[in-house]
Motif scaffolding. Structure first.
Motif, PDB file in Angstrom:
ATOM      1  N   TYR B  69       0.667  -1.332   0.389  1.00  0.00           N
ATOM      2  CA  TYR B  69      -0.132   0.064   0.084  1.00  0.00           C
ATOM      3  C   TYR B  69       1.210   0.924   0.336  1.00  0.00           C
ATOM      4  N   TYR B  70       1.648   1.273   1.155  1.00  0.00           N
ATOM      5  CA  TYR B  70       2.398   2.138   1.086  1.00  0.00           C
ATOM      6  C   TYR B  70       3.430   2.662  -0.193  1.00  0.00           C
ATOM      7  N   SER B  73       0.767   3.087  -3.057  1.00  0.00           N
ATOM      8  CA  SER B  73       0.210   4.515  -2.943  1.00  0.00           C
ATOM      9  C   SER B  73       0.348   5.800  -3.580  1.00  0.00           C
ATOM     10  N   LEU B  84      -2.627   0.131  -6.841  1.00  0.00           N
ATOM     11  CA  LEU B  84      -3.390   0.558  -5.802  1.00  0.00           C
ATOM     12  C   LEU B  84      -4.707   0.647  -6.383  1.00  0.00           C
ATOM     13  N   PHE B  85      -5.744  -0.741  -5.585  1.00  0.00           N
ATOM     14  CA  PHE B  85      -6.976  -1.104  -5.709  1.00  0.00           C
ATOM     15  C   PHE B  85      -6.906  -1.721  -7.152  1.00  0.00           C
ATOM     16  N   THR B  86      -6.486  -2.469  -7.522  1.00  0.00           N
ATOM     17  CA  THR B  86      -5.869  -3.911  -8.847  1.00  0.00           C
ATOM     18  C   THR B  86      -5.676  -5.149  -8.653  1.00  0.00           C
ATOM     19  N   TYR B 162      -7.241  -7.020   1.591  1.00  0.00           N
ATOM     20  CA  TYR B 162      -8.643  -6.456   1.530  1.00  0.00           C
ATOM     21  C   TYR B 162      -7.779  -4.701   1.438  1.00  0.00           C
ATOM     22  N   MET B 163      -6.750  -4.781   2.205  1.00  0.00           N
ATOM     23  CA  MET B 163      -5.537  -4.317   1.787  1.00  0.00           C
ATOM     24  C   MET B 163      -5.017  -3.105   0.951  1.00  0.00           C
ATOM     25  N   GLY B 166      -8.755  -3.220  -1.395  1.00  0.00           N
ATOM     26  CA  GLY B 166     -10.040  -3.192  -1.688  1.00  0.00           C
ATOM     27  C   GLY B 166     -11.296  -3.154  -1.948  1.00  0.00           C
ATOM     28  N   ASN B 167     -11.953  -4.512  -1.300  1.00  0.00           N
ATOM     29  CA  ASN B 167     -12.177  -5.219  -2.139  1.00  0.00           C
ATOM     30  C   ASN B 167     -13.930  -4.882  -2.861  1.00  0.00           C
ATOM     31  N   ILE B 168     -13.074  -4.746  -3.725  1.00  0.00           N
ATOM     32  CA  ILE B 168     -14.788  -3.619  -4.668  1.00  0.00           C
ATOM     33  C   ILE B 168     -15.238  -4.289  -5.617  1.00  0.00           C
ATOM     34  N   ARG B 173     -13.190  -7.761  -5.603  1.00  0.00           N
ATOM     35  CA  ARG B 173     -13.518  -8.983  -4.355  1.00  0.00           C
ATOM     36  C   ARG B 173     -13.214 -10.193  -4.946  1.00  0.00           C
TER      37      ARG B 173
END
Lengths: 334, 218
Positions: B69-70, B73, B84-86, B162-163, B166-168, B173
């Motif tokens: 994440y860090y 981001s 991130l979030f992929t 999850y981190m 983002g469980n989108i 998900r």
């Protein structure tokens, strides 16, 4: 050694290629960080498709605690926030990380506790009084309280009530563990703990009703509700697009305008679950509320503009005309 | 039991397989050569390195997630990649979790083989390069085991997924984050249902791999 080098290069190549493929321009996508309560209550599944259809876009919802949601906004990882942690939101906006903070709806916190109500919270004159009774009975060994203790909006609200009684955050954190349990868990898990421990807690009503609906917490009742101090205000904040140029600011603004318009506010109002209207729209100009058919909740007719006093009304009402002007400066106060 | 959920369980399951599969392949591609190197070569500090590797079996997934994440981001050093979030970010985080497992199990497997055939190989007068290949061939079953355990850790992991994911819904998900969501919503029956799906899928993968092994295709 050569093998490792090859492997590392292969890893980087694969991830770069994947990154390229997966991040192709998607102009019509909005990333929204929000709290678990809006997702878990089913509200978002109900209201977002209307917006997505009308604007031909896709909203990617990332549901986390309010603390993490704000952090994601601060770091530019999302476009827009829908959160309920007024004082943290104020810090966020005054730090220059977001703009156009606008209140859009609220729901209620309730104090729940065991059937026999050992602290007598049912007779409490206010939420504050109920907390005092839990504290006094707790220290005397007659009651137990479970705190979220996870930096969530609900936790912030709980701390706010303790603080109104003169117990600051440090004092609360040092409350005796025999009666004050700091769970560090989500709302649902905390309610389950209360069921087992015959304990009190502060919960948002949606999560409480959802747990009652599936008969997981048969011995927990709402013992105090409707006090204006228990109002749970949600606001939308646009992430600072000057600081983060990649942000989809057009769609973020469209979303804000839509959810605070009559169309958006009406959709929120018609969401009924577990026999209750779970969220009350109150965007500026839409503060008058009418109970919808089939369910009359007298709490809806209270003065909803009274607020929690944590946020100056003017600050929420005035749509920020200084949008996109960075305030504060670079991230991390640099 | 029918799962009445707002998302596509098939798609969620396929994404679980995709993320875990990619992370296992990447984690093996790095961990197996690394483990072979540590296992076969004699050097100072080898014992310490092995201990560190085994300790990393317990690397907390949330910390792996936080690290990725860090890094990725927008405010982080690789923020401009925008991953991130992929699923890609999820694969990277899971890869971090697989590497210690594949490395450690490879060390153990090759060390055992090495002891048993070292003398034979030596007496045949083969070059070091040939003997390494011989050891790796003999250790093959152990290496497959390393990859399978890595896969098991990935598909069952929730903190990192999850981190950084983002469980989108419809995007990141996976089965574990869906289970977490259902649990949070108090829908324990759905959570258990999805858990059964997860176990079944993992079991199918392991049966398939065992079949390949028995037919000596792997």
């Amino acid at each position: 050694m050569a093998v490792i080098a090859v492997a590392v290069v292969a890893l980087l190549a694969v991830s770069a290629a994947a990154a390229f493929v997966l991040t192709k321009e998607e102009p019509n996508r909005l990333r929204m960080a929000t709290t678990t309560s809006t997702q878990d209550s089913g509200l978002l599944d109900y209201i977002l498709p209307t917006f997505e259809t009308e604007y031909n876009c896709k909203i990617s919802v990332i549901a986390v605690g309010s603390g993490l949601a704000l952090e994601m906004g601060k770091r530019g990882d999302v476009d827009v926030l829908l959160v309920h942690s007024p004082s943290a939101e104020q810090t966020f906006v005054s730090g220059g990380y977001g703009t156009n903070r606008t209140q859009v709806m609220y729901n209620w916190f309730v104090i729940v506790g065991p059937d026999r109500d050992p602290a007598g919270t049912k007779d409490a004159t206010s939420a504050k009084d109920a907390f005092q009774r839990i504290h006094d009975n707790g220290t005397a060994g007659h009651a137990v309280f479970v705190s979220r203790a996870d930096g969530s909006g609900t936790h912030a609200k709980e701390l706010g009530i303790w603080s109104s009684l003169g117990y600051d955050n440090t004092t609360v954190a040092a409350f005796g563990t025999s009666w004050y349990k700091q769970a560090g868990q989500g709302m649902g898990a905390v309610l389950d703990m209360c069921e087992d421990l015959n304990a009190y807690t502060l919960s948002d009503d949606a999560t409480y009703y959802s747990r009652v609906d599936v008969a997981l917490i048969p011995h927990l009742n709402i013992t105090k509700q409707g006090d204006s101090a228990l109002k749970n205000q949600y606001s939308v904040i646009l992430v600072n697009s000057t600081m983060w140029p990649h942000i989809n600011k057009t769609l973020a603004k469209d979303f804000l305008d839509w959810i605070s318009s009559k169309a958006g506010q009406d959709v929120i109002k018609t969401y009924v679950k577990y026999g209750h209207q779970l969220f009350v729209p109150n965007a500026p100009g839409f503060t008058s509320t009418t109970a919808i058919t089939g369910f009359v909740d007298t709490r809806l007719f209270e003065d909803v503009t009274a607020g929690t006093s944590e946020v100056p009304e003017a600050m929420l009402k005035a749509k920020d005309t200084r949008a996109d002007v960075p305030r504060g400066g670079a991230i991390d106060g640099a | 039991m029918a799962l009445e959920v707002s998302y596509d369980v098939i798609q969620v399951t396929l994404l679980s397989l995709y993320v875990s599969g990619c992370a296992t392949i990447l984690g093996s591609a790095i961990g197996i050569p690394l483990g072979a190197l540590i296992g076969l070569k004699e050097f100072g500090g080898k014992g310490l390195l092995k201990t560190i590797t085994y300790t990393m079996y317990g690397f907390p997934p949330v910390v792996a997630g936080l690290a990725i994440y860090y890094l990725f981001s927008r405010a982080g050093p690789f923020g401009s990649f925008g991953i991130l979030f992929t699923p890609t970010a999820m694969i990277l985080a899971e890869t971090l979790l697989v590497i210690p497992l594949t490395t450690g199990i490879t060390i153990t497997s090759v060390a055992e083989v090495d002891r048993s055939i070292k003398e034979t190989v030596k007496s045949l007068g083969t070059t070091p390069r040939q003997s390494v290949l011989t050891v790796m061939r003999e250790a093959w079953v152990g290496l497959i085991m390393a990859a399978m355990i890595g896969f098991g850790r990935c598909i069952a992991e929730v903190g990192a997924a999850y981190m950084v994911g983002g469980n989108i819904q419809g995007e990141t998900r996976v089965l574990t984050t869906a289970i977490m969501l259902e649990t949070r919503m108090g829908r324990f029956d759905y959570a258990i249902g999805l858990g059964i799906v997860l176990i079944s899928v993992a079991m199918a993968v392991f049966f398939f791999l065992r079949l390949l092994q028995e037919k000596e295709l792997l």
